[in-house]
Each structure stands twice: as structure tokens, then as C-alpha cells.
Write a protein that holds these residues in place. Structure first.
Motif, PDB file in Angstrom:
ATOM      1  N   ARG A 251      31.466  29.172  46.022  1.00 26.80           N
ATOM      2  CA  ARG A 251      30.683  28.389  45.053  1.00 26.80           C
ATOM      3  C   ARG A 251      29.485  29.183  44.559  1.00 26.80           C
ATOM      4  O   ARG A 251      29.218  29.247  43.355  1.00 26.80           O
ATOM      5  N   CYS A 252      28.753  29.778  45.487  1.00 29.79           N
ATOM      6  CA  CYS A 252      27.565  30.547  45.118  1.00 29.79           C
ATOM      7  C   CYS A 252      27.936  31.739  44.238  1.00 29.79           C
ATOM      8  O   CYS A 252      27.224  32.048  43.267  1.00 29.79           O
ATOM      9  N   TYR A 255      28.665  30.556  40.651  1.00 27.59           N
ATOM     10  CA  TYR A 255      27.423  30.259  39.934  1.00 27.59           C
ATOM     11  C   TYR A 255      26.692  31.546  39.545  1.00 27.59           C
ATOM     12  O   TYR A 255      26.093  31.621  38.460  1.00 27.59           O
ATOM     13  N   ASN A 256      26.753  32.572  40.393  1.00 28.61           N
ATOM     14  CA  ASN A 256      26.125  33.846  40.061  1.00 28.61           C
ATOM     15  C   ASN A 256      26.807  34.510  38.861  1.00 28.61           C
ATOM     16  O   ASN A 256      26.147  35.170  38.043  1.00 28.61           O
ATOM     17  N   PHE A 258      28.139  32.839  36.432  1.00 30.75           N
ATOM     18  CA  PHE A 258      27.621  32.083  35.286  1.00 30.75           C
ATOM     19  C   PHE A 258      26.239  32.604  34.874  1.00 30.75           C
ATOM     20  O   PHE A 258      25.952  32.754  33.683  1.00 30.75           O
ATOM     21  N   TYR A 259      25.369  32.853  35.859  1.00 30.75           N
ATOM     22  CA  TYR A 259      24.040  33.395  35.551  1.00 30.75           C
ATOM     23  C   TYR A 259      24.150  34.741  34.833  1.00 30.75           C
ATOM     24  O   TYR A 259      23.439  34.999  33.854  1.00 30.75           O
ATOM     25  N   LEU A 278      36.171  25.150  39.546  1.00 31.60           N
ATOM     26  CA  LEU A 278      34.991  24.368  39.902  1.00 31.60           C
ATOM     27  C   LEU A 278      35.223  22.882  39.670  1.00 31.60           C
ATOM     28  O   LEU A 278      34.685  22.040  40.408  1.00 31.60           O
ATOM     29  N   HIS A 293      24.044  20.777  44.895  1.00 27.34           N
ATOM     30  CA  HIS A 293      24.988  20.599  43.787  1.00 27.34           C
ATOM     31  C   HIS A 293      24.265  20.114  42.524  1.00 27.34           C
ATOM     32  O   HIS A 293      24.604  20.544  41.411  1.00 27.34           O
ATOM     33  N   TYR A 296      22.558  23.175  40.922  1.00 34.37           N
ATOM     34  CA  TYR A 296      23.476  24.062  40.211  1.00 34.37           C
ATOM     35  C   TYR A 296      23.959  23.439  38.898  1.00 34.37           C
ATOM     36  O   TYR A 296      24.249  24.149  37.935  1.00 34.37           O
ATOM     37  N   ALA A 300      22.984  26.093  36.277  1.00 36.14           N
ATOM     38  CA  ALA A 300      24.110  26.985  35.992  1.00 36.14           C
ATOM     39  C   ALA A 300      25.162  26.392  35.066  1.00 36.14           C
ATOM     40  O   ALA A 300      25.733  27.119  34.244  1.00 36.14           O
ATOM     41  N   ILE A 301      25.429  25.091  35.171  1.00 34.14           N
ATOM     42  CA  ILE A 301      26.543  24.501  34.412  1.00 34.14           C
ATOM     43  C   ILE A 301      26.094  24.007  33.036  1.00 34.14           C
ATOM     44  O   ILE A 301      26.692  24.366  32.020  1.00 34.14           O
TER      45      ILE A 301
END
Length: 492
Positions: A251-252, A255-256, A258-259, A278, A293, A296, A300-301
Motif C-alpha cells: 500500500r505504501c 501511494y509513493n 502516486f506521489y 487499490l 487510510h 492517503y 495521494a488519491i
């Protein structure tokens, strides 16, 4: 005395020659070991007893596994005894680490076919009930998979041509297809069978499917070949389901990515597949949702809505956002305000996508959360109703076809009617599109049937509101005129 010294020297010379010969002989034996493996396995399959298969040479430190792999025809796994099968399996896996040149179909045709057939056999072996794979075999298997799939990816199309990324429409570009996909597909199929196999224990497999392996697997989502990304999506989803201890890391890592996409590369290849994974992950979140959650979602989303290439992954993004609201209804206000924050100003096609996503979110929104964002939400919807682009205005008017949304509007009609009434009246008087004109009339009639007194009150206030709007417009024009005069005097 002199003769004794000569004889002693000859003895020492002969002894050193004997040692050199022994070393040479042992070195030749090591070289022969890899060459005689095939013959040894063949003789075992014919019923002869050999000591090679049962020797300690089954470990990957054996010269057979440290030398450069050579593509050659080997006996089938089903044709050898169960005791000899592990060594033959590792030999075949090691052999498949060899890369073939696919730049020309005439180069290495025999070797390509040998590798393809060998990979097919390994896939069938793992799928069969007799496919018992011990730890040493798993090690060689994952080593072969890594040697095939982990590679430098070619640059994007705009990086090759030198054109700016914003000038290229990813949907119109032809995707790059890996030339050696006939082998790569089988390697991915082999990895998938390994991950989903009930014979493979997660406690053992985590030695090979570790964080480094997963991280490199995620890097491959940058591949332009959609077939590869589809396999990666399936494999990573299976890893997430089977290896519970990898879930926070996966998961992390997503998200990274996405960043990195949002603030560095703007390369949106693979974002859709990651969002699809996801979406399934969010569906499994427990309620109440953890603060991690929620964070994020905001960091991120939701920011993924601001990308120019959102059309490529919007369907998956919309599903993820809706899943958050369905899991925790209290997140509806956060999501709606996030959409309003990134609402497009000049991109009409993107605005149509936002309106579609907004309808899905509102469909899962509770009345208590809806009340918190009514004013900013319908102020934006009112702007969409008056859009000169007929698709935007039409899509906004379609919101009144949703029964749940109409029910929410009815509960907050005192706030919503005055905001929307002005936009509807402007459409009735001056919108160029007949379809928008007709839909506006239908919504206006719906308001009148919902609350006649409120409708008449809004109708009475409309001339006053129009006069105020005209007055503000005149003041704005006068302000600009004064600024222009001051600028011209300063220039002189």
C-alpha cells in the motif's frame, strides 16, 4: 656427492609436476560436470543408477548454476523419477535465464523454441498435482524469473521523439509491445502459478518474494506494454492476498508511486492498473476506517484528479473514491470538497468526467453529510448548468434523473432553489442548445411541483438579483476602465 644433489632435485621436480597434473585433472572434471549433467539425467531416466543426481551438487552453488546458461534439449520432467526431478527442474530453470535476441526472427530460432517449450513445461509442472517444489527449487525459479522480467524499460514515446509530454494524447498513441513477449508471458504465467500454488507456503516463499522483489515488481508498471501491466496487476493482487505481512508495504509503495507521478514525472502509465488493485484493497478495509487510510485519501488519491491525463485512469479512480464513501459515509464531505478543489476550469471533457464521478459519490452520500457541502457544491453545479459547452450543461442537468439526488435536493430545497433558479432562468432565456433548453425547462417544472410557494418567491426575487448582477458587472467594468486609464497615464 654431486650426483646425489642432482637426483634429489629430479625427485622434487617430478613431485611438483604430479601436483600440477592433479590440479589440471580436477579443473577439467569441474568443466565436464555441467556437460555430463544431461547425460546423467538421461541415463537415470533409462533405469541406470547414477550418483550425480543424489549428490550434494543439487545446491545452486554447483558449477552447473554458476556458469553461463546454454539452451539445449533436456529430458522431460515427467520422464524422470521423482528423486531426479528437483535437479532437472533447477537445470531447466537455470537454462531459461538465458536471453534470446528478438530483434530479428531469423536469429536463434532453435534456441527460442527450446526456451519456449521449457517454460511451458515448467508452467505445467507447477500447475500439476505432482509439482512439489522445495526451497532450493524455489530459489532457482525466482532467480530465473528475476533475470527475465527485471530489466531497463524503454523510454516513453515523447522521450524518443523529443516532443513535450503535454502535447501527446496517450489514448491516441499506439502502445509499445515487447518483442520478446512470447517468452515474457510464460515467465509471468510461471510466477503467477508459483504465487497462487497451494503447495507453496507463505513462510517459505517470503524468503524469495521479499520487499526488494515486490518493489522491483512495482517499478515494472512503467512498462508501455498493456499485456505486461495486466499480468503485473494480477500477480501483485495475488501477492497482496497471500502474503499478509507484505500488505502495508505494498500500500505504501503504491501511494509513493502516486506521489512521484503527481510531483515529479507526470508519466501516467500503470496508474490505472495500480488504482484497480487499490480498489480491491479499499473494499477489504475494516470499519471504522483507520486514520492512515483517510490521510492517503486526501494526500495521494484525491490529488490524482488534477492530472491532465486523468481520462486514462478516471474510471478506476472514480471507483476507488466511491469505495471510500461506501465504506465510511462520513468521508463524503471530504471527497466532495476534494472534487471541488480540483474542478477543471477550461477542460470541458474533464468537467464531464467530474460530473459523472460526482453523481456516483452523491448516490452513496447520506443526508447528514450532504448538508455540510450544499452551498459550494450547487454553486459549482450552477456554473456547469450555464456552460457554453452543451455536454457539460447536459451532464449537469442529468443529475436530476437520479432519484437519490433528487431526494437529497428536496430535503435542502430552501438552500438549493435560490442558487439553481438563477442558472435555470439564464438557460431558458439564452442558451444556444435546444436540448439544454428543454432539460432546463423540465428541471424548472420539477422545482415548481416540489414547492410552489418557494418557486414563486424565487421568481419574485429574480429581477432584483438580475439588477444586482448587472450593477456588479458595471462596477467591474468601471474598475477595469480606471485601471486602463491609470496605466496609459503612467506610460506617458
Amino acid at each position: 656427492m654431486f650426483n646425489k644433489i642432482i637426483k634429489l632435485g629430479q625427485k622434487k621436480f617430478n613431485k611438483s609436476d604430479h601436483q600440477d597434473n592433479n590440479n589440471t585433472t580436477s579443473g577439467n572434471n569441474v568443466v565436464r560436470a555441467s556437460r555430463t549433467t544431461t547425460a546423467a539425467v538421461s541415463s537415470v531416466s533409462n533405469g541406470e543408477s547414477q550418483t550425480t543426481a543424489s549428490s550434494p551438487s543439487q545446491t545452486p552453488n554447483h558449477p552447473m548454476f554458476t556458469s553461463t546458461p546454454i539452451l539445449e534439449v533436456l529430458p522431460l520432467l515427467k520422464d524422470v523419477s521423482s528423486s531426479d526431478r528437483p535437479l532437472l527442474f533447477m537445470k531447466k530453470a537455470h537454462m531459461c535465464s538465458c536471453h534470446c535476441d528478438f530483434s530479428d526472427t531469423l536469429i536463434m530460432p532453435r534456441e527460442k523454441e527450446i526456451k519456449r517449450q521449457t517454460l511451458l513445461e515448467l508452467v505445467d509442472f507447477l500447475h500439476s498435482s505432482s509439482g512439489k517444489v522445495n526451497e532450493t527449487m524455489q530459489s532457482e525459479l525466482i532467480r530465473m524469473v528475476s533475470a527475465n522480467i527485471f530489466r531497463c524499460l524503454p523510454p516513453a514515446h515523447h522521450e524518443n521523439t523529443g516532443a513535450p509530454p503535454e502535447g501527446n494524447d496517450p489514448e491516441e498513441e499506439e502502445p509499445y509491445l515487447e518483442p520478446w513477449w512470447p517468452h515474457l508471458q510464460l515467465v509471468y504465467e510461471l510466477l503467477l502459478r508459483y504465487v497462487v500454488s497451494s503447495e507453496i507456503e507463505p513462510k517459505t516463499a517470503k524468503i524469495f518474494i521479499n520487499h526488494t522483489f515486490v518493489s522491483r515488481l512495482l517499478d515494472l508498471f512503467d512498462s508501455e506494454d498493456p499485456r505486461e501491466r495486466e499480468y503485473l496487476k494480477t500477480v501483485l493482487h495475488r501477492i497482496y492476498g497471500k502474503f499478509i505481512f507484505h500488505r502495508p508495504f505494498i500500500r505504501c509503495s503504491i501511494y509513493n508511486i502516486f506521489y512521484k507521478f503527481l510531483y515529479e514525472t507526470e508519466r501516467c502509465i500503470g496508474i490505472g492498473e495500480l488504482l484497480e488493485i487499490l480498489g480491491s484493497v479499499i473494499n477489504g478495509f475494516t470499519v471504522p476506517m483507520r486514520e492512515e487510510h483517510r490521510l492517503y485519501l486526501v494526500k495521494a488519491i484525491l490529488p490524482l484528479h488534477k492530472s491532465k491525463g486523468i481520462s486514462i485512469y478516471h474510471q478506476q479512480l472514480s471507483y476507488c473514491v466511491t469505495q471510500f464513501v461506501e465504506k465510511d459515509y462520513k468521508l463524503a464531505d471530504t471527497v466532495i470538497r476534494g472534487l471541488l478543489k480540483y474542478w477543471p476550469l477550461t477542460n470541458c471533457q474533464k468537467e464531464v468526467l467530474f460530473l459523472g464521478e460526482l453523481e456516483e459519490v452523491l448516490d452513496a452520500t447520506e443526508p447528514s453529510e450532504f448538508q455540510q457541502c450544499v452551498v459550494p457544491l450547487f454553486t459549482q453545479i450552477g456554473k456547469c448548468l450555464n456552460s457554453a459547452h452543451f455536454q457539460v450543461a447536459e451532464r449537469a442537468l442529468f443529475l436530476w434523473n437520479n432519484e437519490h439526488i433528487v431526494g437529497l435536493i428536496a430535503q435542502n430545497k430552501d438552500v438549493i432553489f435560490p442558487i439553481i433558479f438563477e442558472a435555470l432562468e439564464r438557460n431558458m432565456k439564452g442558451h444556444w442548445n435546444q436540448a439544454v433548453h428543454g432539460l432546463s425547462e423540465n428541471v424548472r417544472r420539477m422545482f415548481m411541483e416540489m414547492d410552489t410557494e418557494l418557486f414563486e418567491e424565487c421568481e419574485k426575487q429574480h429581477p432584483e438579483n438580475e439588477a444586482k448582477a448587472c450593477e456588479l458587472l458595471e462596477q467591474r467594468e468601471m474598475t477595469w476602465k480606471r485601471l486602463e486609464e491609470a496605466a496609459s497615464l503612467a506610460a506617458n
